[in-house]
Enzyme design. Structure first.
Site, PDB file in Angstrom:
ATOM      1  N   ASP A 274       0.827  -1.200   0.000  1.00  0.00           N
ATOM      2  CA  ASP A 274       0.000   0.000   0.000  1.00  0.00           C
ATOM      3  C   ASP A 274       0.867   1.258   0.000  1.00  0.00           C
ATOM      4  OD1 ASP A 274      -1.750   2.034   0.503  1.00  0.00           O
ATOM      5  OD2 ASP A 274      -2.808   1.022   2.127  1.00  0.00           O
ATOM      6  N   HIS A 371      17.858  13.069 -16.652  1.00  0.00           N
ATOM      7  CA  HIS A 371      16.442  12.684 -16.631  1.00  0.00           C
ATOM      8  C   HIS A 371      15.842  12.762 -18.034  1.00  0.00           C
ATOM      9  CE1 HIS A 371      12.357  12.319 -15.166  1.00  0.00           C
ATOM     10  NE2 HIS A 371      12.038  13.459 -15.785  1.00  0.00           N
TER      11      HIS A 371
HETATM   12  P1  HMG Z   1      25.723   9.288 -15.542  1.00  0.00           P
HETATM   13  O1  HMG Z   1      26.749   9.657 -14.567  1.00  0.00           O
HETATM   14  O2  HMG Z   1      25.653   9.984 -16.849  1.00  0.00           O
HETATM   15  O3  HMG Z   1      25.750   7.754 -15.839  1.00  0.00           O
HETATM   16  O4  HMG Z   1      24.300   9.374 -14.812  1.00  0.00           O
HETATM   17  P2  HMG Z   1      26.948   6.790 -16.206  1.00  0.00           P
HETATM   18  O5  HMG Z   1      26.779   6.427 -17.647  1.00  0.00           O
HETATM   19  O6  HMG Z   1      28.272   7.308 -15.757  1.00  0.00           O
HETATM   20  O7  HMG Z   1      26.569   5.533 -15.298  1.00  0.00           O
HETATM   21  C1  HMG Z   1      26.682   5.581 -13.885  1.00  0.00           C
HETATM   22  C2  HMG Z   1      25.729   4.567 -13.274  1.00  0.00           C
HETATM   23  O8  HMG Z   1      24.388   5.068 -13.369  1.00  0.00           O
HETATM   24  C3  HMG Z   1      25.732   3.234 -13.955  1.00  0.00           C
HETATM   25  O9  HMG Z   1      26.714   2.429 -13.373  1.00  0.00           O
HETATM   26  C4  HMG Z   1      24.350   2.719 -13.637  1.00  0.00           C
HETATM   27  O10 HMG Z   1      24.309   2.165 -12.353  1.00  0.00           O
HETATM   28  C5  HMG Z   1      23.528   3.989 -13.670  1.00  0.00           C
HETATM   29  P3  HMG Z   1      27.372   1.204 -14.200  1.00  0.00           P
HETATM   30  O11 HMG Z   1      26.292   0.207 -14.489  1.00  0.00           O
HETATM   31  O12 HMG Z   1      27.914   1.805 -15.498  1.00  0.00           O
HETATM   32  O13 HMG Z   1      28.436   0.680 -13.295  1.00  0.00           O
HETATM   33  N1  HMG Z   1      22.938   4.262 -14.992  1.00  0.00           N
HETATM   34  C6  HMG Z   1      21.842   3.657 -15.465  1.00  0.00           C
HETATM   35  N2  HMG Z   1      21.064   2.702 -14.952  1.00  0.00           N
HETATM   36  C7  HMG Z   1      20.022   2.297 -15.687  1.00  0.00           C
HETATM   37  N3  HMG Z   1      19.734   2.793 -16.898  1.00  0.00           N
HETATM   38  C8  HMG Z   1      20.478   3.750 -17.459  1.00  0.00           C
HETATM   39  C9  HMG Z   1      21.611   4.214 -16.732  1.00  0.00           C
HETATM   40  N4  HMG Z   1      22.544   5.136 -16.980  1.00  0.00           N
HETATM   41  C10 HMG Z   1      23.350   5.143 -15.905  1.00  0.00           C
HETATM   42  N5  HMG Z   1      20.190   4.209 -18.663  1.00  0.00           N
HETATM   43  C11 HMG Z   1      21.985   9.269 -14.463  1.00  0.00           C
HETATM   44  C12 HMG Z   1      23.110   9.199 -15.493  1.00  0.00           C
HETATM   45  C13 HMG Z   1      20.635   9.309 -15.184  1.00  0.00           C
HETATM   46  C14 HMG Z   1      22.046   8.025 -13.606  1.00  0.00           C
HETATM   47  C15 HMG Z   1      22.228  10.534 -13.612  1.00  0.00           C
HETATM   48  O14 HMG Z   1      22.161  11.664 -14.447  1.00  0.00           O
HETATM   49  C16 HMG Z   1      21.246  10.711 -12.481  1.00  0.00           C
HETATM   50  O15 HMG Z   1      21.310  10.049 -11.462  1.00  0.00           O
HETATM   51  N6  HMG Z   1      20.343  11.678 -12.647  1.00  0.00           N
HETATM   52  C17 HMG Z   1      19.281  11.932 -11.679  1.00  0.00           C
HETATM   53  C18 HMG Z   1      18.023  11.410 -12.260  1.00  0.00           C
HETATM   54  C19 HMG Z   1      16.928  11.410 -11.236  1.00  0.00           C
HETATM   55  O16 HMG Z   1      17.093  11.746 -10.077  1.00  0.00           O
HETATM   56  N7  HMG Z   1      15.774  10.974 -11.677  1.00  0.00           N
HETATM   57  C20 HMG Z   1      14.651  10.804 -10.780  1.00  0.00           C
HETATM   58  C21 HMG Z   1      13.442  11.496 -11.286  1.00  0.00           C
HETATM   59  S1  HMG Z   1      13.511  13.201 -11.072  1.00  0.00           S
HETATM   60  C22 HMG Z   1      13.078  13.406  -9.398  1.00  0.00           C
HETATM   61  O17 HMG Z   1      13.398  12.671  -8.556  1.00  0.00           O
HETATM   62  C23 HMG Z   1      12.175  14.541  -9.034  1.00  0.00           C
HETATM   63  C24 HMG Z   1      12.962  15.708  -8.498  1.00  0.00           C
HETATM   64  O18 HMG Z   1      12.149  16.826  -8.672  1.00  0.00           O
HETATM   65  C25 HMG Z   1      13.302  15.532  -7.032  1.00  0.00           C
HETATM   66  C26 HMG Z   1      13.997  16.726  -6.476  1.00  0.00           C
HETATM   67  O19 HMG Z   1      13.821  17.853  -6.967  1.00  0.00           O
HETATM   68  O20 HMG Z   1      14.706  16.533  -5.450  1.00  0.00           O
HETATM   69  C27 HMG Z   1      14.197  15.951  -9.317  1.00  0.00           C
END
Ligand code: HMG
Length: 419
Positions: A274, A371
């Site tokens: 839930d 994102h």
């Molecule tokens: P990066 O540094 O460009 O990624 O980050 P990388 O290519 O260097 O890879 C690093 C690791 O990220 C990878 O490790 C994976 O674990 C993971 P490895 O496997 O290479 O050892 N990773 C992925 N996992 C799955 N699918 C993928 C992928 N790419 C990397 N395609 C990343 C890229 C998107 C991870 C980074 O930019 C990030 O963490 N961004 C934040 C994104 C986020 O927080 N999204 C959540 C939604 S937005 C949210 O929460 C609402 C908000 O309003 C909250 C707030 O305001 O506080 C933002």
């Protein structure tokens, strides 16, 4: 510590599933069940909720090698929003360098509430109730043989006069629900105790229901994120500043805590728990505690970033509908948690992981970069693209830094004309 699952995200869904299946000891039937879509039969769905006409598919991603208290988990997350699974995977990779998340949960004590209304003399009624305290606990405990056997169940009562216009009296029963979420058992305890009280005294009871606010069922988790893995101590300091803002400004707190719940809700949904109760619990908890942020951040002596979360979580590993849907049961098997406290430890940690990832991005390159890059594929699909066209359209949008529905639609049109 080397990550055995580095690059997990570069595999195909089938390849990922086979890795998880091997690690979680899934049978070939379980693998087939997970791979196919539409496995929740509409007739079975009709037994779970009312007026069913169909079912809805939601993607389920896995965070591999998520380490909590030294144990490595595959965490299933059901979510429609791009980048949440990637974010948690990224945080996990960084936290694992310092030993992963360290979490602990309190005893699973929940509160049931009985409202007494039209009370002529509230103080006297409270005296009367306190005199039959033991009987009340016995009546409550007669509702669950299992909890009694586990030396759990109703442990205490508290009474107070409310500030409502009618000066209702409130009786609260404190129940250790062990591995249950607790709603059903507490509600039946409240109803039995209300009948008992009405039989004993000339009083009228109204509400008899659990409280979804559980300040006595709380989980804490902590992780160290090395500054040199996140762009240096300047970024860590900015993350501390971001937390400080969330802790005083409700508009930022709502967004900050939404990020935390992105992670927690997705695991709750994959395991059919839930998530509405978890949302209500978390948001009311921070509202009454005076701290607006569910997490906090500071630098340690080595200028590494320490993240901590304290969150009330009332989740069960027994009962509820978790086992009625086969896929949810398999996701539970993949998660491989024992009791409800272990489950809460993983949930709080995944909330912290998602929060840290979002803050790291917000305090450095900005949220859109990572994102939106991942969201581009979902935008391409939403304008009608399929197969390789999805990757082609999202690649162009990322290169052009124009990730929008209108650009996706025009690229889709151009490609269709060419083919
Ligand atoms: P990066 O540094 O460009 O990624 O980050 P990388 O290519 O260097 O890879 C690093 C690791 O990220 C990878 O490790 C994976 O674990 C993971 P490895 O496997 O290479 O050892 N990773 C992925 N996992 C799955 N699918 C993928 C992928 N790419 C990397 N395609 C990343 C890229 C998107 C991870 C980074 O930019 C990030 O963490 N961004 C934040 C994104 C986020 O927080 N999204 C959540 C939604 S937005 C949210 O929460 C609402 C908000 O309003 C909250 C707030 O305001 O506080 C933002």
């Amino acid at each position: 510590m080397p990550n055995r699952f580095s690059g997990f995200y570069k595999l195909t869904p089938k390849e990922r599933l086979l890795i998880v299946a091997k690690e979680a000891n899934l049978s070939s039937e379980e693998v087939d069940e997970l791979y196919k879509t539409g496995s929740l039969d509409t007739d079975l769905a009709g037994k779970l909720v009312e007026n069913v006409i169909s079912t809805l598919e939601i993607p389920v991603g896995i965070v591999p090698n998520f380490i909590v208290n030294g144990k490595s988990y595959f965490v299933p997350m059901a979510i429609e929003e791009a980048s949440v699974v990637a974010a948690c995977s990224n945080s996990s990779r960084i936290a694992n360098e310092s030993g992963g998340f360290i979490a602990e949960s309190s005893d699973p004590v929940m509160i049931g509430q009985i409202q007494l209304i039209n009370v002529n003399d509230p103080e006297r009624t409270i005296d009367d109730i306190q005199k039959v305290r033991e009987e009340i606990l016995n009546v409550a405990n007669s509702r669950s043989r299992t909890l009694k056997k586990l030396n759990a169940g109703a442990k205490d009562i508290r009474t107070r006069v409310l500030n409502d216009p009618g000066r209702s009296v409130l009786l609260e029963i404190y129940v250790d629900v062990r591995d249950a979420m607790g709603a059903n058992i507490i509600n039946s305890m409240c109803e039995s105790v209300a009948s008992f009280l009405m039989g004993q005294f000339n009083i009228e009871t109204n509400l008899r229901i659990l409280s979804n606010l559980t300040p006595n069922r709380v989980t804490k988790s902590r992780a160290v994120f090395k500054s040199d893995m996140i762009g240096g101590s300047e970024v860590s300091k900015r993350i501390v500043k971001a937390f400080e803002m969330a802790n005083v400004d409700p508009f930022r707190a709502a967004t900050h805590n939404k990020g935390i719940m992105n992670g927690i809700d997705a695991v709750l949904l994959a395991t059919l728990n839930d998530w509405r109760a978890a949302e209500a619990n978390a948001h009311t908890y921070y509202h009454v505690s005076g701290n607006l942020s569910l997490s906090k951040y500071y630098l340690d002596d080595s200028e590494n970033l320490v993240g901590e979360i304290e969150i009330p979580l009332a989740v069960g590993t027994v009962g509820g509908s978790t086992n009625s849907v086969r896929k949810a049961a398999i996701f539970r098997k993949i998660l491989n948690i024992g009791d409800s406290r272990e489950f809460s430890n993983v949930l709080a940690s995944i909330g912290l992981a998602q929060n840290f990832a979002a803050l790291r991005a917000l305090c450095s390159e900005g949220i859109q970069e990572g994102h939106m890059r991942l969201h581009a594929r979902s935008i391409a699909a939403s304008v009608g693209a399929t197969g390789e066209m999805i990757e082609a359209i999202s690649k162009i949008m990322i290169e052009e830094k124009d990730i929008s529905m209108s650009r996706a639609a025009s690229l889709y049109d151009e490609m269709r004309k060419k083919n």
